[in-house]
Design a protein around this motif. Structure first.
Motif, PDB file in Angstrom:
ATOM      1  N   LEU B  26       6.820  -0.016  70.531  1.00 38.12           N
ATOM      2  CA  LEU B  26       7.166   1.308  69.995  1.00 38.12           C
ATOM      3  C   LEU B  26       7.073   1.371  68.466  1.00 38.12           C
ATOM      4  O   LEU B  26       6.687   2.391  67.902  1.00 38.12           O
ATOM      5  CB  LEU B  26       8.589   1.700  70.429  1.00 38.12           C
ATOM      6  N   LEU B  27       7.442   0.268  67.814  1.00 40.47           N
ATOM      7  CA  LEU B  27       7.487   0.282  66.344  1.00 40.47           C
ATOM      8  C   LEU B  27       6.111   0.458  65.708  1.00 40.47           C
ATOM      9  O   LEU B  27       5.998   1.049  64.638  1.00 40.47           O
ATOM     10  CB  LEU B  27       8.102  -1.023  65.827  1.00 40.47           C
ATOM     11  N   THR B  28       5.073  -0.065  66.350  1.00 37.52           N
ATOM     12  CA  THR B  28       3.740  -0.040  65.725  1.00 37.52           C
ATOM     13  C   THR B  28       3.312   1.386  65.395  1.00 37.52           C
ATOM     14  O   THR B  28       2.857   1.656  64.281  1.00 37.52           O
ATOM     15  CB  THR B  28       2.706  -0.723  66.643  1.00 37.52           C
ATOM     16  N   GLY B  29       3.455   2.288  66.353  1.00 38.36           N
ATOM     17  CA  GLY B  29       3.046   3.676  66.135  1.00 38.36           C
ATOM     18  C   GLY B  29       3.872   4.350  65.052  1.00 38.36           C
ATOM     19  O   GLY B  29       3.338   5.035  64.176  1.00 38.36           O
ATOM     20  N   TRP B  30       5.188   4.106  65.089  1.00 39.00           N
ATOM     21  CA  TRP B  30       6.081   4.702  64.089  1.00 39.00           C
ATOM     22  C   TRP B  30       5.705   4.226  62.682  1.00 39.00           C
ATOM     23  O   TRP B  30       5.594   5.011  61.734  1.00 39.00           O
ATOM     24  CB  TRP B  30       7.537   4.349  64.407  1.00 39.00           C
ATOM     25  N   PRO B  63      15.322  14.532  76.942  1.00 40.68           N
ATOM     26  CA  PRO B  63      15.859  13.255  77.454  1.00 40.68           C
ATOM     27  C   PRO B  63      14.948  12.068  77.154  1.00 40.68           C
ATOM     28  O   PRO B  63      15.424  10.999  76.771  1.00 40.68           O
ATOM     29  CB  PRO B  63      15.971  13.514  78.967  1.00 40.68           C
ATOM     30  N   VAL B  64      13.639  12.254  77.311  1.00 36.97           N
ATOM     31  CA  VAL B  64      12.705  11.146  77.032  1.00 36.97           C
ATOM     32  C   VAL B  64      12.727  10.816  75.535  1.00 36.97           C
ATOM     33  O   VAL B  64      12.747   9.643  75.148  1.00 36.97           O
ATOM     34  CB  VAL B  64      11.269  11.514  77.483  1.00 36.97           C
ATOM     35  N   GLY B  65      12.758  11.846  74.706  1.00 36.30           N
ATOM     36  CA  GLY B  65      12.804  11.634  73.254  1.00 36.30           C
ATOM     37  C   GLY B  65      14.036  10.848  72.845  1.00 36.30           C
ATOM     38  O   GLY B  65      13.961   9.925  72.030  1.00 36.30           O
ATOM     39  N   ARG B  66      15.182  11.197  73.422  1.00 32.18           N
ATOM     40  CA  ARG B  66      16.429  10.484  73.094  1.00 32.18           C
ATOM     41  C   ARG B  66      16.348   9.011  73.505  1.00 32.18           C
ATOM     42  O   ARG B  66      16.776   8.116  72.773  1.00 32.18           O
ATOM     43  CB  ARG B  66      17.613  11.139  73.807  1.00 32.18           C
ATOM     44  N   LEU B  67      15.786   8.779  74.707  1.00 29.06           N
ATOM     45  CA  LEU B  67      15.658   7.395  75.185  1.00 29.06           C
ATOM     46  C   LEU B  67      14.747   6.578  74.278  1.00 29.06           C
ATOM     47  O   LEU B  67      15.027   5.418  73.969  1.00 29.06           O
ATOM     48  CB  LEU B  67      15.089   7.397  76.612  1.00 29.06           C
ATOM     49  N   VAL B  68      13.628   7.187  73.879  1.00 29.13           N
ATOM     50  CA  VAL B  68      12.671   6.481  73.015  1.00 29.13           C
ATOM     51  C   VAL B  68      13.326   6.151  71.674  1.00 29.13           C
ATOM     52  O   VAL B  68      13.203   5.029  71.170  1.00 29.13           O
ATOM     53  CB  VAL B  68      11.386   7.326  72.813  1.00 29.13           C
ATOM     54  N   ILE B  69      14.066   7.117  71.108  1.00 28.31           N
ATOM     55  CA  ILE B  69      14.722   6.870  69.816  1.00 28.31           C
ATOM     56  C   ILE B  69      15.774   5.760  69.953  1.00 28.31           C
ATOM     57  O   ILE B  69      15.871   4.866  69.115  1.00 28.31           O
ATOM     58  CB  ILE B  69      15.357   8.165  69.263  1.00 28.31           C
ATOM     59  N   LEU B  70      16.528   5.809  71.056  1.00 31.64           N
ATOM     60  CA  LEU B  70      17.542   4.775  71.279  1.00 31.64           C
ATOM     61  C   LEU B  70      16.893   3.391  71.358  1.00 31.64           C
ATOM     62  O   LEU B  70      17.368   2.429  70.736  1.00 31.64           O
ATOM     63  CB  LEU B  70      18.323   5.085  72.566  1.00 31.64           C
ATOM     64  N   ALA B  71      15.789   3.295  72.111  1.00 29.24           N
ATOM     65  CA  ALA B  71      15.083   2.009  72.232  1.00 29.24           C
ATOM     66  C   ALA B  71      14.503   1.586  70.881  1.00 29.24           C
ATOM     67  O   ALA B  71      14.567   0.411  70.508  1.00 29.24           O
ATOM     68  CB  ALA B  71      13.973   2.129  73.267  1.00 29.24           C
ATOM     69  N   LEU B  72      13.974   2.545  70.156  1.00 31.82           N
ATOM     70  CA  LEU B  72      13.338   2.279  68.860  1.00 31.82           C
ATOM     71  C   LEU B  72      14.348   1.773  67.831  1.00 31.82           C
ATOM     72  O   LEU B  72      14.011   0.975  66.959  1.00 31.82           O
ATOM     73  CB  LEU B  72      12.689   3.578  68.371  1.00 31.82           C
ATOM     74  N   ALA B 115      23.482   4.259  67.280  1.00 28.43           N
ATOM     75  CA  ALA B 115      22.246   4.870  67.778  1.00 28.43           C
ATOM     76  C   ALA B 115      22.541   5.784  68.978  1.00 28.43           C
ATOM     77  O   ALA B 115      21.962   6.859  69.106  1.00 28.43           O
ATOM     78  CB  ALA B 115      21.238   3.796  68.170  1.00 28.43           C
ATOM     79  N   ILE B 116      23.469   5.346  69.850  1.00 26.28           N
ATOM     80  CA  ILE B 116      23.853   6.172  70.993  1.00 26.28           C
ATOM     81  C   ILE B 116      24.469   7.484  70.495  1.00 26.28           C
ATOM     82  O   ILE B 116      24.133   8.573  70.969  1.00 26.28           O
ATOM     83  CB  ILE B 116      24.835   5.406  71.922  1.00 26.28           C
ATOM     84  N   VAL B 117      25.348   7.363  69.495  1.00 25.78           N
ATOM     85  CA  VAL B 117      25.978   8.580  68.921  1.00 25.78           C
ATOM     86  C   VAL B 117      24.893   9.467  68.292  1.00 25.78           C
ATOM     87  O   VAL B 117      24.908  10.687  68.465  1.00 25.78           O
ATOM     88  CB  VAL B 117      27.049   8.188  67.873  1.00 25.78           C
ATOM     89  N   ALA B 118      23.953   8.834  67.576  1.00 28.39           N
ATOM     90  CA  ALA B 118      22.896   9.606  66.882  1.00 28.39           C
ATOM     91  C   ALA B 118      22.066  10.414  67.876  1.00 28.39           C
ATOM     92  O   ALA B 118      21.740  11.565  67.620  1.00 28.39           O
ATOM     93  CB  ALA B 118      22.016   8.667  66.075  1.00 28.39           C
ATOM     94  N   VAL B 119      21.726   9.810  69.034  1.00 26.28           N
ATOM     95  CA  VAL B 119      20.891  10.550  69.995  1.00 26.28           C
ATOM     96  C   VAL B 119      21.714  11.583  70.773  1.00 26.28           C
ATOM     97  O   VAL B 119      21.176  12.610  71.190  1.00 26.28           O
ATOM     98  CB  VAL B 119      20.104   9.618  70.964  1.00 26.28           C
ATOM     99  N   ILE B 120      23.005  11.328  70.940  1.00 29.22           N
ATOM    100  CA  ILE B 120      23.859  12.328  71.593  1.00 29.22           C
ATOM    101  C   ILE B 120      24.005  13.564  70.688  1.00 29.22           C
ATOM    102  O   ILE B 120      24.035  14.697  71.167  1.00 29.22           O
ATOM    103  CB  ILE B 120      25.250  11.718  71.936  1.00 29.22           C
ATOM    104  N   ARG B 121      24.059  13.326  69.363  1.00 34.25           N
ATOM    105  CA  ARG B 121      24.228  14.427  68.394  1.00 34.25           C
ATOM    106  C   ARG B 121      23.026  15.381  68.365  1.00 34.25           C
ATOM    107  O   ARG B 121      23.132  16.492  67.887  1.00 34.25           O
ATOM    108  CB  ARG B 121      24.431  13.868  66.987  1.00 34.25           C
ATOM    109  N   LEU B 122      21.861  14.881  68.790  1.00 34.73           N
ATOM    110  CA  LEU B 122      20.643  15.712  68.665  1.00 34.73           C
ATOM    111  C   LEU B 122      20.704  16.933  69.576  1.00 34.73           C
ATOM    112  O   LEU B 122      21.217  16.869  70.677  1.00 34.73           O
ATOM    113  CB  LEU B 122      19.400  14.866  68.990  1.00 34.73           C
TER     114      LEU B 122
END
Lengths: 147, 122
Positions: B26-30, B63-72, B115-122
């Protein structure tokens, strides 16, 4: 100069049933090229930790609104940030190439009745997923798709 | 402390392994986007451009965006923490492994929870 490895560094709390030799550092540590690459692989951990917290700050700024987000993106064009991201990019490519080469060798010979695919197939699959996900990520973030 | 670390070893190795595999993928693209395309002006940040707040927020809050950000965010922290722990061991820090390991994993845990809090806030 680094100190000798502690013999109990990785030993379990209780002795296992099979006797094993205590871990020892090779005599060529740390000057042998293989050891240098191994150590470099370990040092990428520092960059991963930093980029993880950098991404956390970026995600956090997205939740704080447009002004904070725009300021965050503007900061990415600062030379120090560009240098850091380029260093991280080199580090991530290094980790990928090294880990993907190691991954097929670390697979068990058999899981129940199933055998893993041949090593070249696993390696090709890893590269395909890596390049595919990277292309998809870049396409999404650059607005080529989902715009 | 060492007994606790040994009990947690499978979980730590799982997060470390996924940090290398999924984190790296995931990091490579970012990093290509923020490290190369953005500074070169190939990707824009204006109101109707690719990295505009509105567009990225819409993508990230799915939901997919939040999961990707959490993993990232979270997985590279575990890769980093575990590798730094082993750097300490390899460079003569084995006598202090337990406190160093617990400190590093506490940092990774705190970052993951944030990170969990950050994606919940979105």
């Amino acid at each position: 100069m680094s100190r000798a490895a502690h013999p109990d560094a990785m030993s379990p709390a209780e002795p296992g049933r099979t006797r094993t030799a205590p871990p020892q550092k090779p005599a060529s540590w740390p000057s042998h090229p293989r050891m240098r690459v191994y150590t470099l692989f370990g040092w990428t951990g520092v960059l991963y930790l930093l980029i993880g917290f950098g991404l956390l700050e970026t995600a956090w700024s997205l939740g704080q609104g447009e002004v904070v987000w725009d300021a965050k993106l503007a900061s990415f064009s600062h030379p120090a940030y560009v240098a850091f991201h380029l260093l991280c990019l080199v580090s991530v490519v290094f980790v990928a190439v090294r880990f993907f080469r190691l991954f097929p060798k670390s697979q068990p010979a058999r899981i129940g009745p199933a055998k893993p695919p041949p090593r070249p197939v696993i390696l090709a699959g890893l590269y395909a997923v890596w390049l595919g996900v990277t292309a998809l990520f870049v396409a999404i973030l650059s607005g080529a798709i989902f715009s | 402390m060492k007994a606790l670390l040994l009990r947690l070893e499978p979980l730590i190795w799982l997060l470390f392994g996924q940090g290398i595999l999924i984190g790296t993928i995931l990091l490579t693209g970012w990093l290509l986007v923020v490290g190369v395309l953005l500074p070169l002006g190939i990707v824009g940040t204006g109101a109707d451009e690719a990295l505009s707040y509105r567009r990225i927020y819409l993508l990230a809050s799915t939901p997919v965006g939040r999961l990707v950000i959490l993993a990232l965010v979270a997985l590279p922290l575990w890769k980093g923490a575990h590798h730094i722990r082993h750097l300490f061991i390899d460079h003569g820090g084995a006598d202090h492994d337990a406190p160093i390991a617990l400190s590093l994993y506490a940092i990774a845990t705190a970052g993951s929870l944030a990170a969990i809090v950050a994606v919940i806030r979105l």
